[in-house]
Design a protein around this motif. Structure first.
Motif, PDB file in Angstrom:
ATOM      1  N   UNK A   1      24.764   5.371 -42.923  1.00 48.84           N
ATOM      2  CA  UNK A   1      25.965   4.521 -43.004  1.00 48.84           C
ATOM      3  C   UNK A   1      25.741   3.194 -42.276  1.00 48.84           C
ATOM      4  N   UNK A   2      25.128   3.259 -41.112  1.00 50.90           N
ATOM      5  CA  UNK A   2      24.851   2.035 -40.351  1.00 50.90           C
ATOM      6  C   UNK A   2      23.897   1.132 -41.125  1.00 50.90           C
ATOM      7  N   UNK A   3      22.872   1.718 -41.726  1.00 46.86           N
ATOM      8  CA  UNK A   3      21.918   0.902 -42.486  1.00 46.86           C
ATOM      9  C   UNK A   3      22.565   0.309 -43.737  1.00 46.86           C
ATOM     10  N   UNK A   4      23.478   1.044 -44.339  1.00 46.01           N
ATOM     11  CA  UNK A   4      24.178   0.509 -45.502  1.00 46.01           C
ATOM     12  C   UNK A   4      25.005  -0.716 -45.109  1.00 46.01           C
ATOM     13  N   UNK A   5      25.678  -0.650 -43.979  1.00 46.39           N
ATOM     14  CA  UNK A   5      26.466  -1.795 -43.505  1.00 46.39           C
ATOM     15  C   UNK A   5      25.567  -2.996 -43.213  1.00 46.39           C
ATOM     16  N   UNK A   6      24.332  -2.726 -42.796  1.00 48.39           N
ATOM     17  CA  UNK A   6      23.391  -3.798 -42.476  1.00 48.39           C
ATOM     18  C   UNK A   6      22.750  -4.416 -43.723  1.00 48.39           C
ATOM     19  N   UNK A   7      23.003  -3.839 -44.887  1.00 46.49           N
ATOM     20  CA  UNK A   7      22.440  -4.382 -46.120  1.00 46.49           C
ATOM     21  C   UNK A   7      21.093  -3.804 -46.498  1.00 46.49           C
ATOM     22  N   UNK A   8      20.699  -2.715 -45.867  1.00 45.05           N
ATOM     23  CA  UNK A   8      19.419  -2.069 -46.189  1.00 45.05           C
ATOM     24  C   UNK A   8      19.500  -1.461 -47.589  1.00 45.05           C
TER      25      UNK A   8
ATOM     26  N   UNK B   1      17.417  12.293 -49.316  1.00 43.19           N
ATOM     27  CA  UNK B   1      17.346  11.644 -50.631  1.00 43.19           C
ATOM     28  C   UNK B   1      18.733  11.522 -51.238  1.00 43.19           C
ATOM     29  N   UNK B   2      19.470  12.624 -51.255  1.00 35.75           N
ATOM     30  CA  UNK B   2      20.801  12.623 -51.862  1.00 35.75           C
ATOM     31  C   UNK B   2      21.738  11.645 -51.155  1.00 35.75           C
ATOM     32  N   UNK B   3      21.703  11.633 -49.835  1.00 33.98           N
ATOM     33  CA  UNK B   3      22.590  10.751 -49.081  1.00 33.98           C
ATOM     34  C   UNK B   3      22.193   9.282 -49.250  1.00 33.98           C
TER      35      UNK B   3
ATOM     36  N   UNK C   1      23.908  13.272 -37.966  1.00 30.64           N
ATOM     37  CA  UNK C   1      23.128  12.160 -37.418  1.00 30.64           C
ATOM     38  C   UNK C   1      22.482  11.346 -38.535  1.00 30.64           C
ATOM     39  N   UNK C   2      21.976  12.027 -39.564  1.00 33.08           N
ATOM     40  CA  UNK C   2      21.380  11.311 -40.694  1.00 33.08           C
ATOM     41  C   UNK C   2      22.443  10.498 -41.431  1.00 33.08           C
ATOM     42  N   UNK C   3      23.607  11.090 -41.656  1.00 31.59           N
ATOM     43  CA  UNK C   3      24.697  10.375 -42.336  1.00 31.59           C
ATOM     44  C   UNK C   3      25.102   9.136 -41.536  1.00 31.59           C
ATOM     45  N   UNK C   4      25.250   9.291 -40.223  1.00 30.48           N
ATOM     46  CA  UNK C   4      25.640   8.155 -39.386  1.00 30.48           C
ATOM     47  C   UNK C   4      24.601   7.039 -39.458  1.00 30.48           C
ATOM     48  N   UNK C   5      23.338   7.426 -39.447  1.00 28.75           N
ATOM     49  CA  UNK C   5      22.273   6.432 -39.494  1.00 28.75           C
ATOM     50  C   UNK C   5      22.272   5.700 -40.838  1.00 28.75           C
TER      51      UNK C   5
END
Length: 336
Positions: A81-88, A133-135, A75-79
């Motif tokens: 990944x979504x934020x990375x796509x959003x430019x966070x 942190x690592x992810x 769930x953390x990885x999915x979240x």
């Protein structure tokens, strides 16, 4: 890393420019296009594109308490990944919602919103903060550890608190307001304890920032009063007004945290997200043209002072009002 990328960009730009005059026009166009592509790929200087990941009441993560470790991680990885796509580029991860912990190297018990029971460890055991942190770092994001400084419980089910919860060990440090237990900010030992809790994370984790939200003294509730008159009588020397003394207590914690974080790891940023209105103009001529609650007068949190004194590295007020709102317009507050 940001400075390194800027240096590489400058070297690349210099190399391109030195060859422009000697190239045919079509090559110049391709070189300039390549230069623009490099510029577009770099993050804007000092731009803060942040998001909160709230754990209290399982608002954001994990989706429910007591999930198996593998599912929590996914769930953390999915979240992320979504934020990375959003430019966070920065995540504020709530690791201490109520004098509890979403991290292993803590003097406080595991959070019930992680495992289903306060004090119970994840199964199989892992460290959610270290994992996050690592992810985050793998994705080029900063991770700021988000603490709630004074909230000790989020409901009135005190019988379900762990025997190691600080409210059981030091009950004299707390008052009850709105049906929940809160640290009494006027007690010096309370401030010392909170600083130690923060430094446990500063010293043991590769975080990029320490973050606090808007919970200082409690939001006012009609018919209730803060039970700190005895504390004021004991520690309020030099103050005629208990409200000024309360502001001093919050200021003192902010300054203590700022100094301590800087001394332990000057690389780590310290930021706060206070209530969106510092003061209304009718309360203070330097306030905003608004009509609402305020951090300075209702929560005793003089957030403007923290900026002026340099005690915080960043501040992001919680501006949750729409454009043109009659009481507290978003655009009015941003401009202020």
């Amino acid at each position: 890393m940001r400075i390194y990328r800027q240096v590489i960009f400058l070297i690349s730009t210099f190399t391109i420019c030195t060859h422009v005059r000697a190239q045919p026009k079509q090559n110049i166009d391709s070189i300039l296009a390549a230069k623009k592509a490099i510029a577009d790929s770099l993050p804007p200087k000092r731009e803060f594109r942040g998001v909160w990941i709230a754990t209290v009441e399982n608002i954001d993560w994990p989706s429910k308490p007591g999930l198996p470790t593998d599912q929590q991680k996914q769930e953390m990885i999915d979240r992320l990944n979504a934020h990375q796509r959003q430019g966070i580029n920065e995540v504020m991860f709530q690791i201490r919602p109520a004098a509890d912990a979403f991290y292993a190297k803590s003097r406080e018990p595991w959070s019930k919103w992680l495992t289903g029971k306060q004090g119970q460890s994840p199964n199989p055991l892992y460290d959610p903060l270290e994992f996050a942190i690592n992810e985050a770092h793998k994705r080029g994001m900063e991770l700021h550890a988000w603490f709630n400084p004074y909230r000790a419980t989020n409901d009135g089910r005190f019988s379900q608190l762990s025997p190691t919860h600080i409210t059981r060990i030091k009950p004299e440090w707390f008052f009850t307001y709105g049906g929940i237990k809160l640290f009494n900010p006027g007690i010096p030992e309370v401030r010392d304890y909170i600083v130690k809790v923060f430094l446990d994370v500063v010293d043991n984790y590769d975080i990029d920032g320490v973050h606090m939200d808007d919970y200082f003294y409690p939001y006012p509730i009609d018919g209730q009063k803060i039970n700190d008159a005895e504390t004021f009588a004991q520690y309020g020397q030099g103050y005629d007004d208990i409200k000024d003394w309360r502001r001093y207590n919050v200021d003192t914690l902010i300054q203590m945290l700022s100094d301590s974080i800087q001394a332990h790891n000057p690389r780590i940023k310290f930021g706060v997200s206070p209530f969106g209105i510092w003061a209304n103009k009718y309360q203070n001529p330097e306030g905003s043209a608004t009509h609402g609650g305020s951090s300075n007068y209702e929560l005793y949190a003089d957030s403007r002072k923290w900026v002026k004194e340099g005690w915080v590295d960043y501040i992001n007020p919680q501006l949750y009002w729409p454009l043109g709102d009659r009481s507290a317009a978003f655009d009015t507050l941003v401009n202020w």
